[in-house]
Design a protein around this motif. Structure first.
Motif, short mmCIF file in Angstrom:
data_model
loop_
_atom_site.label_atom_id
_atom_site.label_comp_id
_atom_site.label_asym_id
_atom_site.label_seq_id
_atom_site.Cartn_x
_atom_site.Cartn_y
_atom_site.Cartn_z
N UNK A 18 47.03 50.59 37.31
CA UNK A 18 47.70 49.46 36.67
C UNK A 18 46.78 48.24 36.76
N UNK A 19 46.88 47.45 35.74
CA UNK A 19 45.96 46.32 35.70
C UNK A 19 46.69 44.98 35.79
N UNK A 20 46.09 44.10 36.56
CA UNK A 20 46.71 42.80 36.86
C UNK A 20 45.85 41.69 36.28
N UNK A 21 46.52 40.75 35.61
CA UNK A 21 45.80 39.58 35.11
C UNK A 21 46.46 38.33 35.70
N UNK A 22 45.68 37.55 36.43
CA UNK A 22 46.23 36.34 37.03
C UNK A 22 45.59 35.13 36.36
N UNK A 23 46.44 34.24 35.84
CA UNK A 23 45.95 33.00 35.23
C UNK A 23 46.19 31.89 36.25
N UNK A 24 45.13 31.16 36.58
CA UNK A 24 45.28 30.13 37.62
C UNK A 24 45.09 28.74 37.05
N UNK A 25 46.09 27.89 37.29
CA UNK A 25 45.95 26.47 36.94
C UNK A 25 45.94 25.67 38.23
N UNK A 39 45.15 40.64 46.32
CA UNK A 39 44.98 41.45 47.54
C UNK A 39 46.27 42.18 47.90
N UNK A 40 47.40 41.46 47.81
CA UNK A 40 48.69 42.05 48.17
C UNK A 40 49.03 43.21 47.23
N UNK A 41 48.59 43.08 45.97
CA UNK A 41 48.97 44.09 44.98
C UNK A 41 47.97 45.25 44.88
N UNK A 42 46.80 45.08 45.49
CA UNK A 42 45.80 46.16 45.41
C UNK A 42 46.34 47.50 45.96
N UNK A 43 47.03 47.50 47.12
CA UNK A 43 47.53 48.78 47.64
C UNK A 43 48.56 49.44 46.72
N UNK A 44 49.15 48.68 45.81
CA UNK A 44 50.09 49.27 44.85
C UNK A 44 49.36 49.86 43.65
N UNK A 45 48.06 49.80 43.66
CA UNK A 45 47.28 50.41 42.58
C UNK A 45 46.91 49.43 41.48
N UNK A 46 47.07 48.14 41.74
CA UNK A 46 46.71 47.16 40.71
C UNK A 46 45.23 46.78 40.82
N UNK A 47 44.50 47.01 39.75
CA UNK A 47 43.11 46.55 39.67
C UNK A 47 43.05 45.43 38.65
N UNK A 48 41.91 44.72 38.58
CA UNK A 48 41.84 43.58 37.66
C UNK A 48 41.81 43.97 36.18
N UNK A 49 42.51 43.21 35.36
CA UNK A 49 42.45 43.39 33.90
C UNK A 49 41.56 42.30 33.33
N UNK A 50 40.89 42.61 32.24
CA UNK A 50 39.99 41.63 31.65
C UNK A 50 40.77 40.48 31.02
N UNK A 52 45.08 39.23 29.46
CA UNK A 52 46.51 39.54 29.43
C UNK A 52 46.78 40.71 28.49
N UNK A 53 45.96 40.80 27.44
CA UNK A 53 46.17 41.84 26.42
C UNK A 53 46.15 43.24 27.01
N UNK A 54 45.29 43.47 28.02
CA UNK A 54 45.31 44.82 28.56
C UNK A 54 45.81 44.88 30.00
N UNK A 55 46.75 43.99 30.32
CA UNK A 55 47.31 43.98 31.68
C UNK A 55 48.71 44.61 31.69
N UNK A 56 49.03 45.25 32.84
CA UNK A 56 50.38 45.75 33.05
C UNK A 56 51.25 44.70 33.73
N UNK A 57 50.56 43.77 34.37
CA UNK A 57 51.29 42.65 34.97
C UNK A 57 50.48 41.38 34.80
N UNK A 58 51.17 40.31 34.39
CA UNK A 58 50.51 39.02 34.25
C UNK A 58 51.20 38.03 35.19
N UNK A 59 50.40 37.34 35.99
CA UNK A 59 50.95 36.29 36.85
C UNK A 59 50.38 34.95 36.39
N UNK A 60 51.26 34.01 36.10
CA UNK A 60 50.80 32.66 35.79
C UNK A 60 50.97 31.83 37.06
#
Ligand code: 5AD
Ligand code: SF4
Length: 468
Positions: A18-25, A39-50, A52-60
């Motif tokens: 699963x891919x995670x995209x984090x947008x930081x303001x 870091x917290x989500x890495x053990x759940x199988x989340x790797x970085x997404x390039x 939002x378009x190809x992310x399974x989870x987006x955090x703003x």
């Protein structure tokens, strides 16, 4: 965690499926928090997404300190809603989370206006992200977590995982603020001051150095108020912590940000004199040069107090360069009071600084104070202050031309054969050199100064002549 429902099919995929995209303001603390959420989500199988378009989870990860935060959030959410709907039409799910200070301050409003958001979480609850994800995926309704739990989130976060090769790193040692400046939302969104124990800080610093960090910036909303449990009992202050960090083999540079003038104690000033690896650059917000405004802001220091502090710092470390934050157009600020701010700036001479128009933050005392300054007046004052600060920055940068300074090489430069680094004063420096220098502190002669960066040469000017 033990009450979690069984894993869904999507959670049984192999790691990084699963891919995670984090947008930081916002601030550096948010940059750090975004890293820790990953870091917290890495053990759940989340790797970085390039993206939002190809992310399974987006955090703003949002910032609430100044204007337009909410509008910016809702406009980004509108875009992500369309992505999420397209994903749902294709039979997959995209999780959408809003974190940070806007989430803390306006959580319920976010879910009212954007009910397609899955998770709203305040800065104190990041360690609970895995259970929130499970709840959102299985409960079928939005999860909101904006409480201030009695335990510190620092106790629950895993050790920071740092991308290998990062030469500079942030390390959060303190969070929250008890100062209650009357314009500021931080005490409400980040809660009361909490300091991490010294041993936890030292362990994280050692891990960062082992992963390649050579410069560490200690972070906190009011970092110089840090006072944590000492490794062998009792309590340390920031000066003592810096002395312990300075002994870590391989670490070359230390910084800390951001500070309050009232917490610059004698020991910390002395540390600037005694610790060569504590970089001669300090961000010390003053906000205004007018005593009546400083009192209204609840800063609990005067312009003269600030100037005395600068004088003591300069006595301890004569080459210290200064940065600051300023607010123009605070309610009731007269033209003469604004002029006092310009006077203070002239008196100190800053290497760089940030300046803002006062922006009323709901829930803070200043938001409803009489005498709100009209927008055009704020704009004019900001332009005048920024012109003065830009000129000072240019003067400071130009003063380094011809001088030889230490540059920590942080990565490749813009062009082939170029490398980039950081001066002691936090300026970007570009020079020709091999990539093998990345991670090393080298002596560089500054050849030219731009408004925001410096150009350097590895050879000293006299060597140049000898070679010619
Ligand atoms: N309006 C404008 N600037 C603000 N800051 C904090 N709150 C406000 C506000 N309501 C600025 C201060 C602070 C910096 C991080 O942001 O200058 O030091
Ligand atoms: Fe906000 Fe800084 Fe004042 Fe704390 S010290 S209330 S973070 S401006």
């Amino acid at each position: 965690m033990n009450a979690l429902p069984p894993l869904a099919a999507s959670q049984t995929r192999p790691p990084a499926a699963r891919r995670l995209h984090v947008v930081t303001w916002g601030c550096q603390m948010n940059v750090y928090d975004s890293g820790r959420m990953a870091d917290v989500l890495a053990p759940l199988g989340f790797g970085p997404a390039a993206s939002a378009e190809d992310a399974d989870m987006v955090i703003l990860n949002t910032c609430h300190i100044r204007e337009h935060a909410t509008e910016k959030l809702f406009s980004e959410l509108g875009r992500l809603r369309r992505l999420k709907e397209a994903r749902a039409a294709a039979g997959t799910r995209m999780l959408l989370a809003v974190a940070g200070c806007v989430a803390q301050a306006e959580g319920a409003e976010i879910l009212r206006r954007a009910p397609y958001v899955d998770i709203v979480l305040g800065p104190q609850t990041y360690h609970r992200l895995p259970e929130m994800i499970a709840e959102a995926e299985h409960g079928g309704r939005a999860v909101i977590a904006t409480e201030f739990p009695p335990e510190s989130k620092f106790d629950h976060l895993p050790e920071a995982a740092m991308p290998a090769g990062g030469v500079t790193a942030f390390l959060a040692i303190q969070e929250g603020c008890d100062k209650f400046c009357s314009f500021c939302v931080v005490p409400y969104t980040r809660g009361v001051e909490a300091s991490r124990p010294a041993e936890a800080v030292l362990a994280e610093a050692r891990a960062l150095v082992a992963a390649g960090a050579r410069e560490i910036t200690l972070l906190g909303q009011n970092v110089n108020a840090w006072h944590g449990d000492a490794p062998a009992g009792g309590e340390w202050n920031l000066a003592r912590l810096l002395r312990a960090l300075a002994e870590i083999p391989g670490l070359l540079r230390l910084r800390y940000t951001t500070s309050h003038p009232r917490d610059m104690d004698d020991a910390l000033i002395a540390a600037h004199g005694d610790l060569p690896m504590l970089m001669p650059f300090l961000h010390l917000p003053v906000q205004s040069g007018a005593d009546r405004i400083l009192a209204a802001m609840n800063r609990r220091h005067t312009g003269a107090d600030y100037l005395r502090l600068i004088e003591r710092l300069r006595r301890a470390r004569p080459d210290i360069a200064l940065s600051s934050d300023f607010i123009v157009g605070y309610p009731g600020e007269t033209a003469a009071e604004f002029a006092a701010t310009l006077d203070l700036v002239r008196e100190v001479g800053f290497a760089q600084a940030y300046s803002f128009k006062y922006s009323p933050r709901p829930g803070t005392p200043a938001a409803t104070a009489p005498g709100q300054v009209p927008e055009p007046e704020k704009e004019a004052r900001l332009a005048a202050l920024q012109a003065l600060l830009a000129a000072q920055q240019q003067t400071f940068n130009a003063s380094l031309v011809g001088r030889r300074i230490g540059v920590l090489v942080t990565g490749r430069g813009r062009h082939r054969g170029q490398i980039a680094g950081r001066s002691p004063y936090l300026q970007a420096v570009h020079l020709d050199g091999p990539e093998s220098l990345i991670g090393h502190e080298i002596e560089v002669t500054i050849a030219a100064a731009g408004p925001r960066s410096l150009a350097g040469e590895r050879r000293a000017a006299n060597e140049e002549h000898a070679a010619a």
